[in-house]
Structure formats: structure tokens, C-alpha cells
Design a protein around this motif. Structure first.
Motif, PDB file in Angstrom:
ATOM      1  N   VAL A   4       0.859  -1.179   0.000  1.00  0.00           N
ATOM      2  CA  VAL A   4       0.000   0.000   0.000  1.00  0.00           C
ATOM      3  C   VAL A   4       0.896   1.230   0.000  1.00  0.00           C
ATOM      4  O   VAL A   4       1.929   1.260   0.678  1.00  0.00           O
ATOM      5  N   ILE A   5       0.496   2.216  -0.768  1.00  0.00           N
ATOM      6  CA  ILE A   5       1.221   3.483  -0.801  1.00  0.00           C
ATOM      7  C   ILE A   5       0.233   4.633  -0.707  1.00  0.00           C
ATOM      8  O   ILE A   5      -0.883   4.556  -1.236  1.00  0.00           O
ATOM      9  N   SER A   6       0.647   5.670  -0.016  1.00  0.00           N
ATOM     10  CA  SER A   6      -0.133   6.901   0.045  1.00  0.00           C
ATOM     11  C   SER A   6       0.834   8.070  -0.026  1.00  0.00           C
ATOM     12  O   SER A   6       1.944   7.995   0.503  1.00  0.00           O
ATOM     13  N   LEU A  39      -4.434   6.900  -1.874  1.00  0.00           N
ATOM     14  CA  LEU A  39      -4.035   5.627  -1.268  1.00  0.00           C
ATOM     15  C   LEU A  39      -4.255   4.536  -2.301  1.00  0.00           C
ATOM     16  O   LEU A  39      -5.360   4.375  -2.816  1.00  0.00           O
ATOM     17  N   TYR A  40      -3.181   3.834  -2.614  1.00  0.00           N
ATOM     18  CA  TYR A  40      -3.207   2.824  -3.658  1.00  0.00           C
ATOM     19  C   TYR A  40      -2.785   1.475  -3.088  1.00  0.00           C
ATOM     20  O   TYR A  40      -1.835   1.394  -2.307  1.00  0.00           O
ATOM     21  N   ILE A  41      -3.475   0.425  -3.515  1.00  0.00           N
ATOM     22  CA  ILE A  41      -3.090  -0.945  -3.215  1.00  0.00           C
ATOM     23  C   ILE A  41      -2.539  -1.495  -4.520  1.00  0.00           C
ATOM     24  O   ILE A  41      -3.241  -1.524  -5.538  1.00  0.00           O
ATOM     25  N   VAL A  42      -1.267  -1.896  -4.500  1.00  0.00           N
ATOM     26  CA  VAL A  42      -0.554  -2.254  -5.717  1.00  0.00           C
ATOM     27  C   VAL A  42      -0.146  -3.721  -5.667  1.00  0.00           C
ATOM     28  O   VAL A  42       0.542  -4.156  -4.727  1.00  0.00           O
ATOM     29  N   LYS A  43      -0.559  -4.475  -6.669  1.00  0.00           N
ATOM     30  CA  LYS A  43      -0.178  -5.877  -6.772  1.00  0.00           C
ATOM     31  C   LYS A  43       1.161  -5.968  -7.496  1.00  0.00           C
ATOM     32  O   LYS A  43       1.362  -5.334  -8.530  1.00  0.00           O
ATOM     33  N   ILE A  44       2.071  -6.749  -6.933  1.00  0.00           N
ATOM     34  CA  ILE A  44       3.380  -6.965  -7.551  1.00  0.00           C
ATOM     35  C   ILE A  44       3.671  -8.461  -7.557  1.00  0.00           C
ATOM     36  O   ILE A  44       3.016  -9.234  -6.851  1.00  0.00           O
TER      37      ILE A  44
END
Length: 101
Positions: A4-6, A39-44
Motif C-alpha cells: 500500500v502506498i499513500s 491511497l493505492y493498493i498495488v499488486k506486484i
């Protein structure tokens, strides 16, 4: 796996929009969902992607003519989110938070 990034952009108007667009470009090519304003939820798929995204974001913040702050979580495997969001947001979040098997 995901993280998660904000971020916080200390500007308004066009300057805020330009900085936000530049930060979002760092997530290009990855599956993400924006659940709150920044706020982003990022799949890697690996730790190298995580490190690459963090470095790209740091470079944007470091070279910006305005102040940009951001926080990233550690890499997470699976997990369940809870909160108060529009109903259509939850499947999008689950899609990014589920581990590939």
C-alpha cells in the motif's frame, strides 16, 4: 503479494494534478486500485518490482519543485481489508490483495 502506498502533495490546482500524475506513472504496468484520494493498493509479483517502484517514487519526490511525501508498507502476502468504502471497491481491493497460487 502487494503493498500500500499513500502520498501527500503540498500544492494545489494544476501543480497538484501534475505531481499526482507523475507519481501515478511510477505505478504504470502494475495492477493497482485507488481506494482513497491518494491511497493505492498495488499488486506486484516480486521484490524487485517493489524496490523499483519505491526508487521511482523517491526520485519524483527528490526532484520535484514542490514538497511530496509518501509512505509505503512492507510487502504483504494475502490479507483482508476492512473499512467504509463503496461496495464496488471491495472486489477490486481483494483482486490486488489475493496471492497468486
Amino acid at each position: 503479494m502487494h503493498f500500500v502506498i499513500s502520498w501527500d502533495i503540498q500544492a494545489e490546482g494544476e501543480a497538484w494534478k501534475n505531481a499526482n500524475d507523475t507519481l501515478k506513472k511510477c505505478l504504470s504496468g502494475y495492477s493497482w486500485v485507488k481506494s482513497l484520494t491518494t491511497l493505492y493498493i498495488v499488486k506486484i509479483h516480486n521484490e524487485e518490482a517493489y524496490d523499483s517502484i519505491k526508487e521511482s517514487l523517491k526520485e519524483v519526490a527528490r526532484t520535484a519543485s514542490i514538497t511530496i511525501h509518501f509512505v509505503v508498507t512492507p510487502i504483504m502476502y494475502g490479507g483482508r481489508y476492512d473499512g467504509w468504502l463503496p461496495e464496488k471497491m471491495w472486489p477490486l481491493i481483494r483482486e490486488r490483495a489475493q496471492d497468486d497460487e
